[in-house]
Design a protein around this motif. Structure first.
Motif, PDB file in Angstrom:
ATOM      1  N   VAL A  14       0.740  -1.046  -0.051  1.00 30.78           N
ATOM      2  CA  VAL A  14      -0.017   0.121   0.126  1.00 30.78           C
ATOM      3  C   VAL A  14       1.094   1.433  -0.003  1.00 30.78           C
ATOM      4  N   SER A  15       2.264   1.290  -0.428  1.00 29.20           N
ATOM      5  CA  SER A  15       3.100   2.135  -0.414  1.00 29.20           C
ATOM      6  C   SER A  15       3.537   2.559  -1.769  1.00 29.20           C
ATOM      7  N   LEU A  16       3.523   3.795  -2.066  1.00 31.08           N
ATOM      8  CA  LEU A  16       3.890   4.399  -3.310  1.00 31.08           C
ATOM      9  C   LEU A  16       5.466   4.621  -3.414  1.00 31.08           C
ATOM     10  N   GLY A  17       6.000   4.938  -2.084  1.00 26.92           N
ATOM     11  CA  GLY A  17       7.414   5.148  -1.747  1.00 26.92           C
ATOM     12  C   GLY A  17       7.472   5.671  -0.457  1.00 26.92           C
ATOM     13  N   VAL A  18       8.808   6.176  -0.208  1.00 29.15           N
ATOM     14  CA  VAL A  18       9.143   6.698   1.145  1.00 29.15           C
ATOM     15  C   VAL A  18       9.874   7.990   1.237  1.00 29.15           C
ATOM     16  N   TYR A  19       9.732   8.816   2.182  1.00 30.48           N
ATOM     17  CA  TYR A  19      10.434   9.867   2.399  1.00 30.48           C
ATOM     18  C   TYR A  19      11.316   9.522   3.740  1.00 30.48           C
ATOM     19  N   ARG A  20      12.527   9.648   3.739  1.00 29.00           N
ATOM     20  CA  ARG A  20      13.366   9.578   4.975  1.00 29.00           C
ATOM     21  C   ARG A  20      13.340  10.805   5.902  1.00 29.00           C
ATOM     22  N   LYS A  31      12.387   8.763  11.532  1.00 30.29           N
ATOM     23  CA  LYS A  31      11.434   7.967  10.956  1.00 30.29           C
ATOM     24  C   LYS A  31      11.576   7.949   9.336  1.00 30.29           C
ATOM     25  N   LEU A  32      10.872   6.719   9.031  1.00 34.17           N
ATOM     26  CA  LEU A  32      10.451   6.633   7.790  1.00 34.17           C
ATOM     27  C   LEU A  32       9.000   6.901   7.416  1.00 34.17           C
ATOM     28  N   LEU A  33       8.773   7.902   6.557  1.00 33.45           N
ATOM     29  CA  LEU A  33       7.264   8.240   6.095  1.00 33.45           C
ATOM     30  C   LEU A  33       6.985   7.250   4.817  1.00 33.45           C
ATOM     31  N   LEU A  34       6.051   6.209   4.858  1.00 36.96           N
ATOM     32  CA  LEU A  34       5.422   5.783   3.870  1.00 36.96           C
ATOM     33  C   LEU A  34       4.275   6.530   3.065  1.00 36.96           C
ATOM     34  N   VAL A  35       4.418   6.855   1.631  1.00 34.89           N
ATOM     35  CA  VAL A  35       3.417   7.450   1.091  1.00 34.89           C
ATOM     36  C   VAL A  35       2.298   6.454   0.620  1.00 34.89           C
ATOM     37  N   LEU A  36       1.241   6.699   1.321  1.00 41.11           N
ATOM     38  CA  LEU A  36       0.043   5.576   1.257  1.00 41.11           C
ATOM     39  C   LEU A  36      -0.550   5.851  -0.250  1.00 41.11           C
TER      40      LEU A  36
END
Length: 165
Positions: A141-147, A151-156
């Motif tokens: 369910v993740s398009l990608g991430v931002y560090r 923490k790691l932010l997952l783009v929903l």
């Protein structure tokens, strides 16, 4: 040197320009939510409302991921249990949770999450593909991430979240 924010029709994208007119970088805005101690970002333009705990009426014969329906200012909204959708353990009873109302295919849905954080504006240049070691239920369910700093932010991927039943 101060930067002016220039918003484009998309609304969630912005370019910052310095006083000299130099473009600093495209920005995306996300509402942050927490599910099972993992931070997700939902694009701001997808979010219609944020609600505290709600009275949810069970819907007979609905898929297991559908917790039920709630009334939002006279409109019926389908509540999705995101933990169940991802195959996670139920939220502890003492944790009340929150609801993030999003639009999908012209209908409103309430995503039942553990908590809602802040709105973040993040530079497109910092966006990365999902790491190879990311758990499969998050990757689905993740398009990608931002560090972020701690923490790691997952783009929903809201579209993928609705692929069930």
């Amino acid at each position: 040197m101060s930067a002016d924010i220039v918003r484009y029709a998309g609304g969630s994208n912005a370019l910052a320009r310095t006083g000299d007119g130099e473009v600093v970088g495209a920005q995306r805005q996300f509402v942050t939510v927490v599910i099972e101690r993992q931070t997700f970002g939902i694009p701001v333009l997808v979010v219609q409302d944020i609600l505290g705990p709600q009275k949810i009426t069970r819907v007979p014969l609905a898929p297991a991921e559908v917790a039920g329906a709630l009334n939002l200012r006279g409109r019926i909204v389908t509540a999705i249990n995101v933990r169940r959708r991802l195959g996670l353990a139920p939220r502890p009873a003492e944790m009340k949770g929150m609801n993030v109302v999003v639009e999908h295919d012209g209908e409103l849905y309430s995503l039942m999450v553990d908590g809602v954080g802040e709105v973040l504006s993040l530079d497109d240049a910092r966006f990365e593909r999902n790491p190879a070691n990311l758990a499969q239920h998050w990757r689905d369910v993740s398009l990608g991430v931002y560090r972020l700093n701690d923490k790691l932010l997952l783009v929903l991927d809201v579209e993928r979240l609705f692929e069930f039943g």
